[in-house]
Write an enzyme that holds these catalytic residues in place. Structure first.
Site, PDB file in Angstrom:
ATOM      1  N   ALA A  85     -75.771  12.944 -34.369  1.00  0.00           N
ATOM      2  CA  ALA A  85     -74.357  12.657 -34.647  1.00  0.00           C
ATOM      3  C   ALA A  85     -73.629  13.604 -35.602  1.00  0.00           C
ATOM      4  CB  ALA A  85     -74.236  11.230 -35.175  1.00  0.00           C
TER       5      ALA A  85
ATOM      6  N   PRO B  70     -71.860  16.759 -37.472  1.00  0.00           N
ATOM      7  CA  PRO B  70     -71.130  16.212 -38.632  1.00  0.00           C
ATOM      8  C   PRO B  70     -70.212  15.039 -38.304  1.00  0.00           C
ATOM      9  CG  PRO B  70     -70.032  18.192 -37.859  1.00  0.00           C
ATOM     10  CD  PRO B  70     -71.256  18.019 -36.995  1.00  0.00           C
ATOM     11  N   GLY B  71     -70.194  14.574 -37.076  1.00  0.00           N
ATOM     12  CA  GLY B  71     -69.478  13.338 -36.810  1.00  0.00           C
ATOM     13  C   GLY B  71     -68.191  13.471 -36.009  1.00  0.00           C
TER      14      GLY B  71
ATOM     15  N   LYS C  87     -67.825  13.606 -32.780  1.00  0.00           N
ATOM     16  CA  LYS C  87     -67.817  12.665 -31.650  1.00  0.00           C
ATOM     17  C   LYS C  87     -68.030  11.242 -32.135  1.00  0.00           C
ATOM     18  CE  LYS C  87     -69.404  16.454 -28.835  1.00  0.00           C
ATOM     19  NZ  LYS C  87     -69.796  17.304 -29.992  1.00  0.00           N
TER      20      LYS C  87
ATOM     21  N   GLU D 157     -78.849  10.913 -37.411  1.00  0.00           N
ATOM     22  CA  GLU D 157     -78.933  12.353 -37.659  1.00  0.00           C
ATOM     23  C   GLU D 157     -80.267  12.655 -38.326  1.00  0.00           C
ATOM     24  OE1 GLU D 157     -77.270  15.223 -36.933  1.00  0.00           O
ATOM     25  OE2 GLU D 157     -78.860  16.166 -38.090  1.00  0.00           O
TER      26      GLU D 157
ATOM     27  N   CYS E  18     -73.584  22.172 -26.248  1.00  0.00           N
ATOM     28  CA  CYS E  18     -72.589  23.248 -26.316  1.00  0.00           C
ATOM     29  C   CYS E  18     -73.280  24.556 -25.944  1.00  0.00           C
ATOM     30  CB  CYS E  18     -71.923  23.313 -27.681  1.00  0.00           C
ATOM     31  SG  CYS E  18     -73.072  23.490 -29.043  1.00  0.00           S
TER      32      CYS E  18
HETATM   33  N1  SAM Z   1     -72.525  15.212 -32.162  1.00  0.00           N
HETATM   34  C1  SAM Z   1     -72.210  16.070 -33.302  1.00  0.00           C
HETATM   35  C2  SAM Z   1     -70.715  16.175 -33.460  1.00  0.00           C
HETATM   36  O1  SAM Z   1     -69.994  16.037 -32.468  1.00  0.00           O
HETATM   37  O2  SAM Z   1     -70.234  16.358 -34.584  1.00  0.00           O
HETATM   38  C3  SAM Z   1     -72.854  17.422 -33.135  1.00  0.00           C
HETATM   39  C4  SAM Z   1     -74.334  17.320 -32.955  1.00  0.00           C
HETATM   40  S1  SAM Z   1     -75.177  18.847 -32.925  1.00  0.00           S
HETATM   41  C5  SAM Z   1     -74.865  19.434 -31.360  1.00  0.00           C
HETATM   42  C6  SAM Z   1     -76.835  18.301 -32.819  1.00  0.00           C
HETATM   43  C7  SAM Z   1     -77.357  17.584 -34.041  1.00  0.00           C
HETATM   44  O3  SAM Z   1     -78.669  17.109 -33.751  1.00  0.00           O
HETATM   45  C8  SAM Z   1     -77.476  18.450 -35.280  1.00  0.00           C
HETATM   46  O4  SAM Z   1     -76.773  17.858 -36.337  1.00  0.00           O
HETATM   47  C9  SAM Z   1     -78.986  18.452 -35.592  1.00  0.00           C
HETATM   48  O5  SAM Z   1     -79.255  18.446 -36.980  1.00  0.00           O
HETATM   49  C10 SAM Z   1     -79.416  17.157 -34.957  1.00  0.00           C
HETATM   50  N2  SAM Z   1     -80.844  17.093 -34.549  1.00  0.00           N
HETATM   51  C11 SAM Z   1     -81.743  18.093 -34.412  1.00  0.00           C
HETATM   52  N3  SAM Z   1     -82.918  17.604 -33.997  1.00  0.00           N
HETATM   53  C12 SAM Z   1     -82.773  16.271 -33.860  1.00  0.00           C
HETATM   54  C13 SAM Z   1     -83.632  15.210 -33.487  1.00  0.00           C
HETATM   55  N4  SAM Z   1     -84.907  15.434 -33.130  1.00  0.00           N
HETATM   56  N5  SAM Z   1     -83.153  13.953 -33.492  1.00  0.00           N
HETATM   57  C14 SAM Z   1     -81.865  13.704 -33.831  1.00  0.00           C
HETATM   58  N6  SAM Z   1     -80.995  14.673 -34.189  1.00  0.00           N
HETATM   59  C15 SAM Z   1     -81.448  15.930 -34.207  1.00  0.00           C
END
Ligand code: SAM
Length: 480
Positions: free
Chosen positions: A127, A129-130, A132, A150, A248
């Site tokens: 999630a 930095p939030g 979505k 997260e 992304c």
């Molecule tokens: N959904 C967020 C937003 O819209 O602001 C962006 C998320 S970003 C694409 C992916 C996130 O997954 C990162 O913050 C990362 O730290 C986290 N992450 C990495 N490995 C993970 C895991 N095994 N389980 C949960 N989150 C994880």
């Protein structure tokens, strides 16, 4: 054109192997080297889109609607103003009325929208930095229960700060590898967003160095993580529930192949919900499977991938798990709750709160209503709902989040700040009133009609009660 954008040859060779026939490689490379247009999303928990459009027109801010998100706009400000006062220091941003969010990043929640109409329990598995999460909270109108997870500790803090700014009070925050949800919370969610960690190939327009460490092997490695997360999402979803998977990045290794893994692993239990009609023009990005592969040149955005599935049948997890240890909160005792509610009615005209009041030692929390108590008991949360106060010998002293998240419920003892007063408030200063007031006790502070915090009436000023870590420094809100 950003000629410093780093695009390695090996990446281009890889892209050539999956670029659809109707698209040109040259257009793709040009788009990668063109800086992104800035987009914002109106946070409808704090401001309506009509109010936002009105403010933009008064300020000579140019806006263009994002076609796939009613609350999304591309935004341009006069250059001189932008230089003197960055958007993040404006009243609209500080009050949580807007969130800066890349336009294509608004797509995954949009794809989940129809499922949210009947959803009570929602999981945002990766999630921070939030962007979505805050979009989902607004779509849910702060109702139901949203678990935002997260894995990274520092990013969890950023997520928590985002939720406070936008006024979310229906969220439970967790700090796990998302792969655990299937075992700990099987079939508990009506809707799940898995915005997966990925290689970020779609983000070069924002970050010229995004492809610095690109390799096919790292795509393959990260796809293994994505598979573990999507498998967990399958188990955590109720039968009939909806999963949106997004990244992304552009490579099919992390997109179509991960979706195919899901369909193969749970053969006949997940059905693709095609996204060709998600918005006018979506068919330009649709893959033959019904996913959206957003190339940056298609809609002048970042690259993105979105897929949507419905769970049509169950497959039990081999060994469901449960956290150990007692739940550290208890519902606030009836007499104390009655006194607290009497105070809220007398001071603010508030007669009901959207959730249940719980205590832990001196802390007073407002928990969202959950449809099933097991949701709170099976995993350990970093926080649930919002901290609204602390108990003292004379009753409950309210906390900042009460003002920023629930202040909109108040019908009295509120103060709408002018721009100058707003700058003082966020700089941690007391707010001078234009004329003395006989009001007493706590006050809800509002800016642009949105509740931003608390203060205390003191004749010709409002005493600032903003916590030190929320105090900003320097030029805010006004720039001329
Ligand atoms: N959904 C967020 C937003 O819209 O602001 C962006 C998320 S970003 C694409 C992916 C996130 O997954 C990162 O913050 C990362 O730290 C986290 N992450 C990495 N490995 C993970 C895991 N095994 N389980 C949960 N989150 C994880």
């Amino acid at each position: 054109m950003n000629i410093n954008t780093y695009i390695p040859d090996a990446f281009i060779e890889d892209v050539k192997s999956y670029l659809p026939e109707h698209l040109e490689l040259e257009d793709f490379i040009n788009a990668c080297q063109t800086p992104l247009k800035r987009a914002v999303r109106v946070n409808t928990l704090k401001m309506s889109t009509a109010e936002f459009e009105q403010v933009c027109s008064e300020r000579n801010w140019q806006i263009t609607q994002v076609p796939w998100c009613e609350e999304g706009y591309w935004l341009e400000r006069p250059e001189q103003e932008e230089e003197a006062l960055p958007l993040g220091r404006t009243d609209l941003h500080l009050s949580g009325c807007i969130y800066v969010q890349e336009a294509s990043s608004m797509l995954p929640p949009t794809a989940l929208k129809d499922a949210l109409d009947n959803a009570h329990t929602v999981l945002d598995m990766a999630a921070a930095p939030g962007s979505k999460t805050s979009q989902l909270v607004a779509m849910l109108n702060n109702e139901g229960f949203l678990v935002a997870n997260e894995y990274s500790s520092s990013r969890l803090k950023a997520l928590s700060a985002t939720l406070k700014r936008v006024g979310a009070h229906n969220v439970g925050l967790t700090h796990f590898d998302g792969a655990v949800f299937g075992d700990y919370m099987p079939e508990m969610f009506d809707a799940i967003l898995l915005d997966a960690p990925c290689s970020g190939e779609g983000t070069v327009r924002k970050d010229a160095d995004a492809l610095k460490n690109w390799s096919l092997q790292s795509n393959i490695d990260i796809a293994e993580v994505q598979k573990s997360l999507i498998k967990s999402a399958f188990h955590a979803l109720k039968v009939g529930g909806t999963l949106v998977y997004s990244t992304c990045t552009l490579t099919p290794v992390e997109n179509q192949a991960v979706c195919q893994y899901l369909l193969d692993e749970f053969d006949g239990l997940m059905a693709v919900e095609p996204l060709n009609d998600l918005f006018i023009g979506a068919e330009k990005a649709a893959t033959q499977e019904g996913y959206l592969h957003i190339w940056p040149q298609l809609f002048d955005s970042e690259g993105f991938f979105i897929a949507k599935f419905k769970k049509t049948g169950a497959k039990a997890v081999s060994e469901p798990k449960r956290k150990k240890g007692a739940f550290p909160f208890t519902p606030m005792p009836a007499k104390q709750l009655q006194e607290f509610m009497q105070y809220l009615k007398k001071q603010f005209g508030i007669t009901a709160l959207p959730g249940t009041v719980h205590s832990r030692d001196k802390e007073v929390w407002l928990f969202p209503d959950v449809e099933n108590e097991r949701l709170l008991e099976t995993v350990k949360y970093s926080r649930i709902g919002i901290l609204i106060g602390t108990t003292h010998k004379n009753g409950v002293r309210l906390e900042h989040e009460f003002g920023s998240c629930l202040g909109k419920l108040a019908s009295k003892n509120t103060l709408e700040l002018t721009a100058e007063q707003g700058a003082d408030y966020f700089n941690g200063k007391d707010v001078r009133l234009s004329e003395p007031s006989s009001a007493q006790g706590e006050a809800i502070i509002r800016l642009n009609g949105a509740s931003v915090g608390l203060g205390k009436w003191q004749k010709n000023k409002i005493k600032n009660s903003l916590a030190r870590d929320l105090v900003l420094d320097g030029r805010l809100i006004t720039w001329e």
